[in-house]
Each structure stands twice: as C-alpha cells, then as structure tokens.
Design an enzyme around this catalytic site. Structure first.
Site, short mmCIF file in Angstrom:
data_model
loop_
_atom_site.label_atom_id
_atom_site.label_comp_id
_atom_site.label_asym_id
_atom_site.label_seq_id
_atom_site.Cartn_x
_atom_site.Cartn_y
_atom_site.Cartn_z
N THR A 1 0.75 -1.13 0.04
CA THR A 1 -0.03 0.20 -0.03
C THR A 1 0.79 1.23 -0.22
O THR A 1 2.22 1.14 -0.21
CB THR A 1 -0.98 -0.08 1.26
OG1 THR A 1 -2.00 0.96 1.14
CG2 THR A 1 -0.48 0.19 2.40
N ASN A 2 0.29 2.50 0.19
CA ASN A 2 1.17 3.62 0.15
C ASN A 2 0.62 4.63 1.43
O ASN A 2 -0.21 4.22 2.23
CB ASN A 2 0.86 4.10 -1.05
CG ASN A 2 -0.56 4.76 -1.48
OD1 ASN A 2 -1.08 5.14 -0.76
ND2 ASN A 2 -0.91 3.86 -2.47
N ASP A 3 1.38 5.72 1.35
CA ASP A 3 0.92 6.69 2.65
C ASP A 3 -0.21 7.50 2.65
O ASP A 3 -0.33 8.36 3.44
CB ASP A 3 2.36 7.47 2.82
CG ASP A 3 3.36 6.66 3.70
OD1 ASP A 3 3.28 5.85 4.34
OD2 ASP A 3 4.39 7.18 3.22
#
Ligand code: C5P
Length: 229
Positions: free
Chosen positions: A29-31
């Site tokens: 995933t990402n931030d």
C-alpha cells in the site's frame, strides 16, 4: 433561499490508498491518509451535491452525509468508479492508486524458503485515464467533468501538464510532496491547479478543506465557461 451551487449534481470522489494483496496476511500500500479526498467530499456535500466516496485504505474518519463505497485493490476501485460514470457530473480522483499489483495472490501464507525472494508485479489499470477515455467515447463527450491529482517530487508543472493531456482531464491538482505542509498525512496542502492552457491558480498553504472549497469554485467556473461556448 438561493439553491446551493452543486445541488442536483452527482459527485464521485476517490480517496485513500489502494491495497494490493500478496497473500492472506501481506499487502502493498502507500502513505495516503485519505484526508484530501475526504475534504473534497465534505465540501461538495455542503454545496448540495449528492456525493459518492470510493475509498481504499485510509487513516481519516469517513465523512457523514455521503455514500461510502469501500474498496481495496486498484482493480476493485476501477470497477466501482467505471460502474458509476454514466451517472456522474463531476469526478475527483484524489486516491493514491498503486501502479502495480502482485502478478498472483497466494491462497495461503507464503513461507520463507530461500534467501532471496522476487515478487513479480504487473501494471494496474490507470483509472483516471480510463475515465477520460470513457468520456471521449460518449455521444456528447461532455460529462463528467474530470479532476485528477498529481503528487510530484520534481518538475511539478511539466509532469502535471503531461498527466492532464495523457489522462484527458479538465483540471490537474499538483502538489510537491517534498514541501513541508503538503501531501500525505498532513492537515494542510500546497497545490497548483492546471488546466489545458497551463497554470490556472497557485494556492498558498491552506487547510485541505480550504483547498477543496477553492478547487470546487474553480471547477464550477470552468464548467460555466464550457457551457457558454
Ligand atoms: O500516479 P499518478 O501520478 O499517475 O496519479 C495521477 C492521478 O491519476 C491521480 O488522480 C490518481 O488518482 C490517478 N491514478 C489512477 N489510476 C492509477 C494511477 C493513478 O486513477 N492506476
């Protein structure tokens, strides 16, 4: 009482990060916190729009008074968005969509067997681009109005204009995620809004909600101009 500026309009917002599964317990995933997209959904709601918020993984609390559709992967976000386009006046793609996903998803938790491990990734569909292409293929080609986001670390204007053209959007909201007070997780953002002819407006550091309000004002002004042509 004058009607609210977006009353009767259907607004679709995507927010948060996508989750790309590797196996039942692991993912990529990402931030993205979802905050920018949520602020847009709230601002559109308060302007009288009927808002659908398609959200991936996020940290912020989901807004009330909007329809929430939870998705995980980019492909599930793609399906959720494409299914609703025919019934949408304005789409804002604030989600951070993973560019790649694991080529396959293991049914069982993967075991460590070797010293090195290579995970093969395949390209995800570009949802924003698909929206632009879908619109071009419609008989009147007018709806929905399309706003994309671009998180950049360098050559912000060049990359924003390139994305606007390639993805066939009406506006691109660019932010330099390396600046303090901009980008992921922060309460504020610093953005520049680009249209087909270049810079439309450069905004100072503002709360994400204030950015959302200004962005909707700009979109309404551009839609107004398009309708007069
Ligand atoms: O990742 P990129 O910088 O190309 O993202 C720019 C815009 O495109 C964002 O609005 C993002 O939500 C959208 N996007 C998308 N599908 C992807 C990648 C990005 O809709 N696979």
């Amino acid at each position: 009482v004058s009607p609210k500026p977006l009353s009767g309009k259907k607004v679709l917002v995507t927010a948060g990060g996508t989750v790309e599964r590797i196996d039942p317990v692991r993912y990529i995933t990402n931030d993205s916190s979802g905050k920018m997209g949520f602020a847009i959904a709230e601002a559109a709601r308060d302007r009288g729009a009927e808002v659908t918020l398609i959200c991936g993984r996020m940290e912020a609390e989901v807004p009330h008074g909007v329809k929430i559709v939870k998705v995980d992967s980019a492909t599930s976000m793609y399906d959720a968005v494409m299914d609703r386009l025919a019934n949408t006046d304005l789409v804002v793609k604030a989600a951070a969509v993973a560019d790649y996903r694991p080529a396959s998803q293991a049914t069982h938790k993967m075991k460590k067997t070797s010293e090195t491990f290579t995970l093969q990734l395949v390209r995800n569909p570009d949802i924003l681009q698909a929206i632009g292409e879908w619109r071009v293929a419609q008989p009147d080609g007018a709806k929905p109005f399309i706003i994309g986001f671009a998180a950049e670390t360098n050559d912000v204007e060049k990359h924003a204009l390139d994305k606007l053209q390639r993805k066939k959007c009406d506006l691109i909201v660019a932010n330099n995620v390396t600046e303090a007070g901009a980008g992921f997780g922060t309460e504020t953002n610093i953005v520049s809004v680009y249209g087909p002819k270049g810079l439309v407006e450069q905004l100072p550091q503002m709360s994400k909600r204030a950015v959302a309000e200004r962005l909707l004002e700009i979109a309404q002004a551009v839609i107004g101009e398009q309708n007069r042509k």
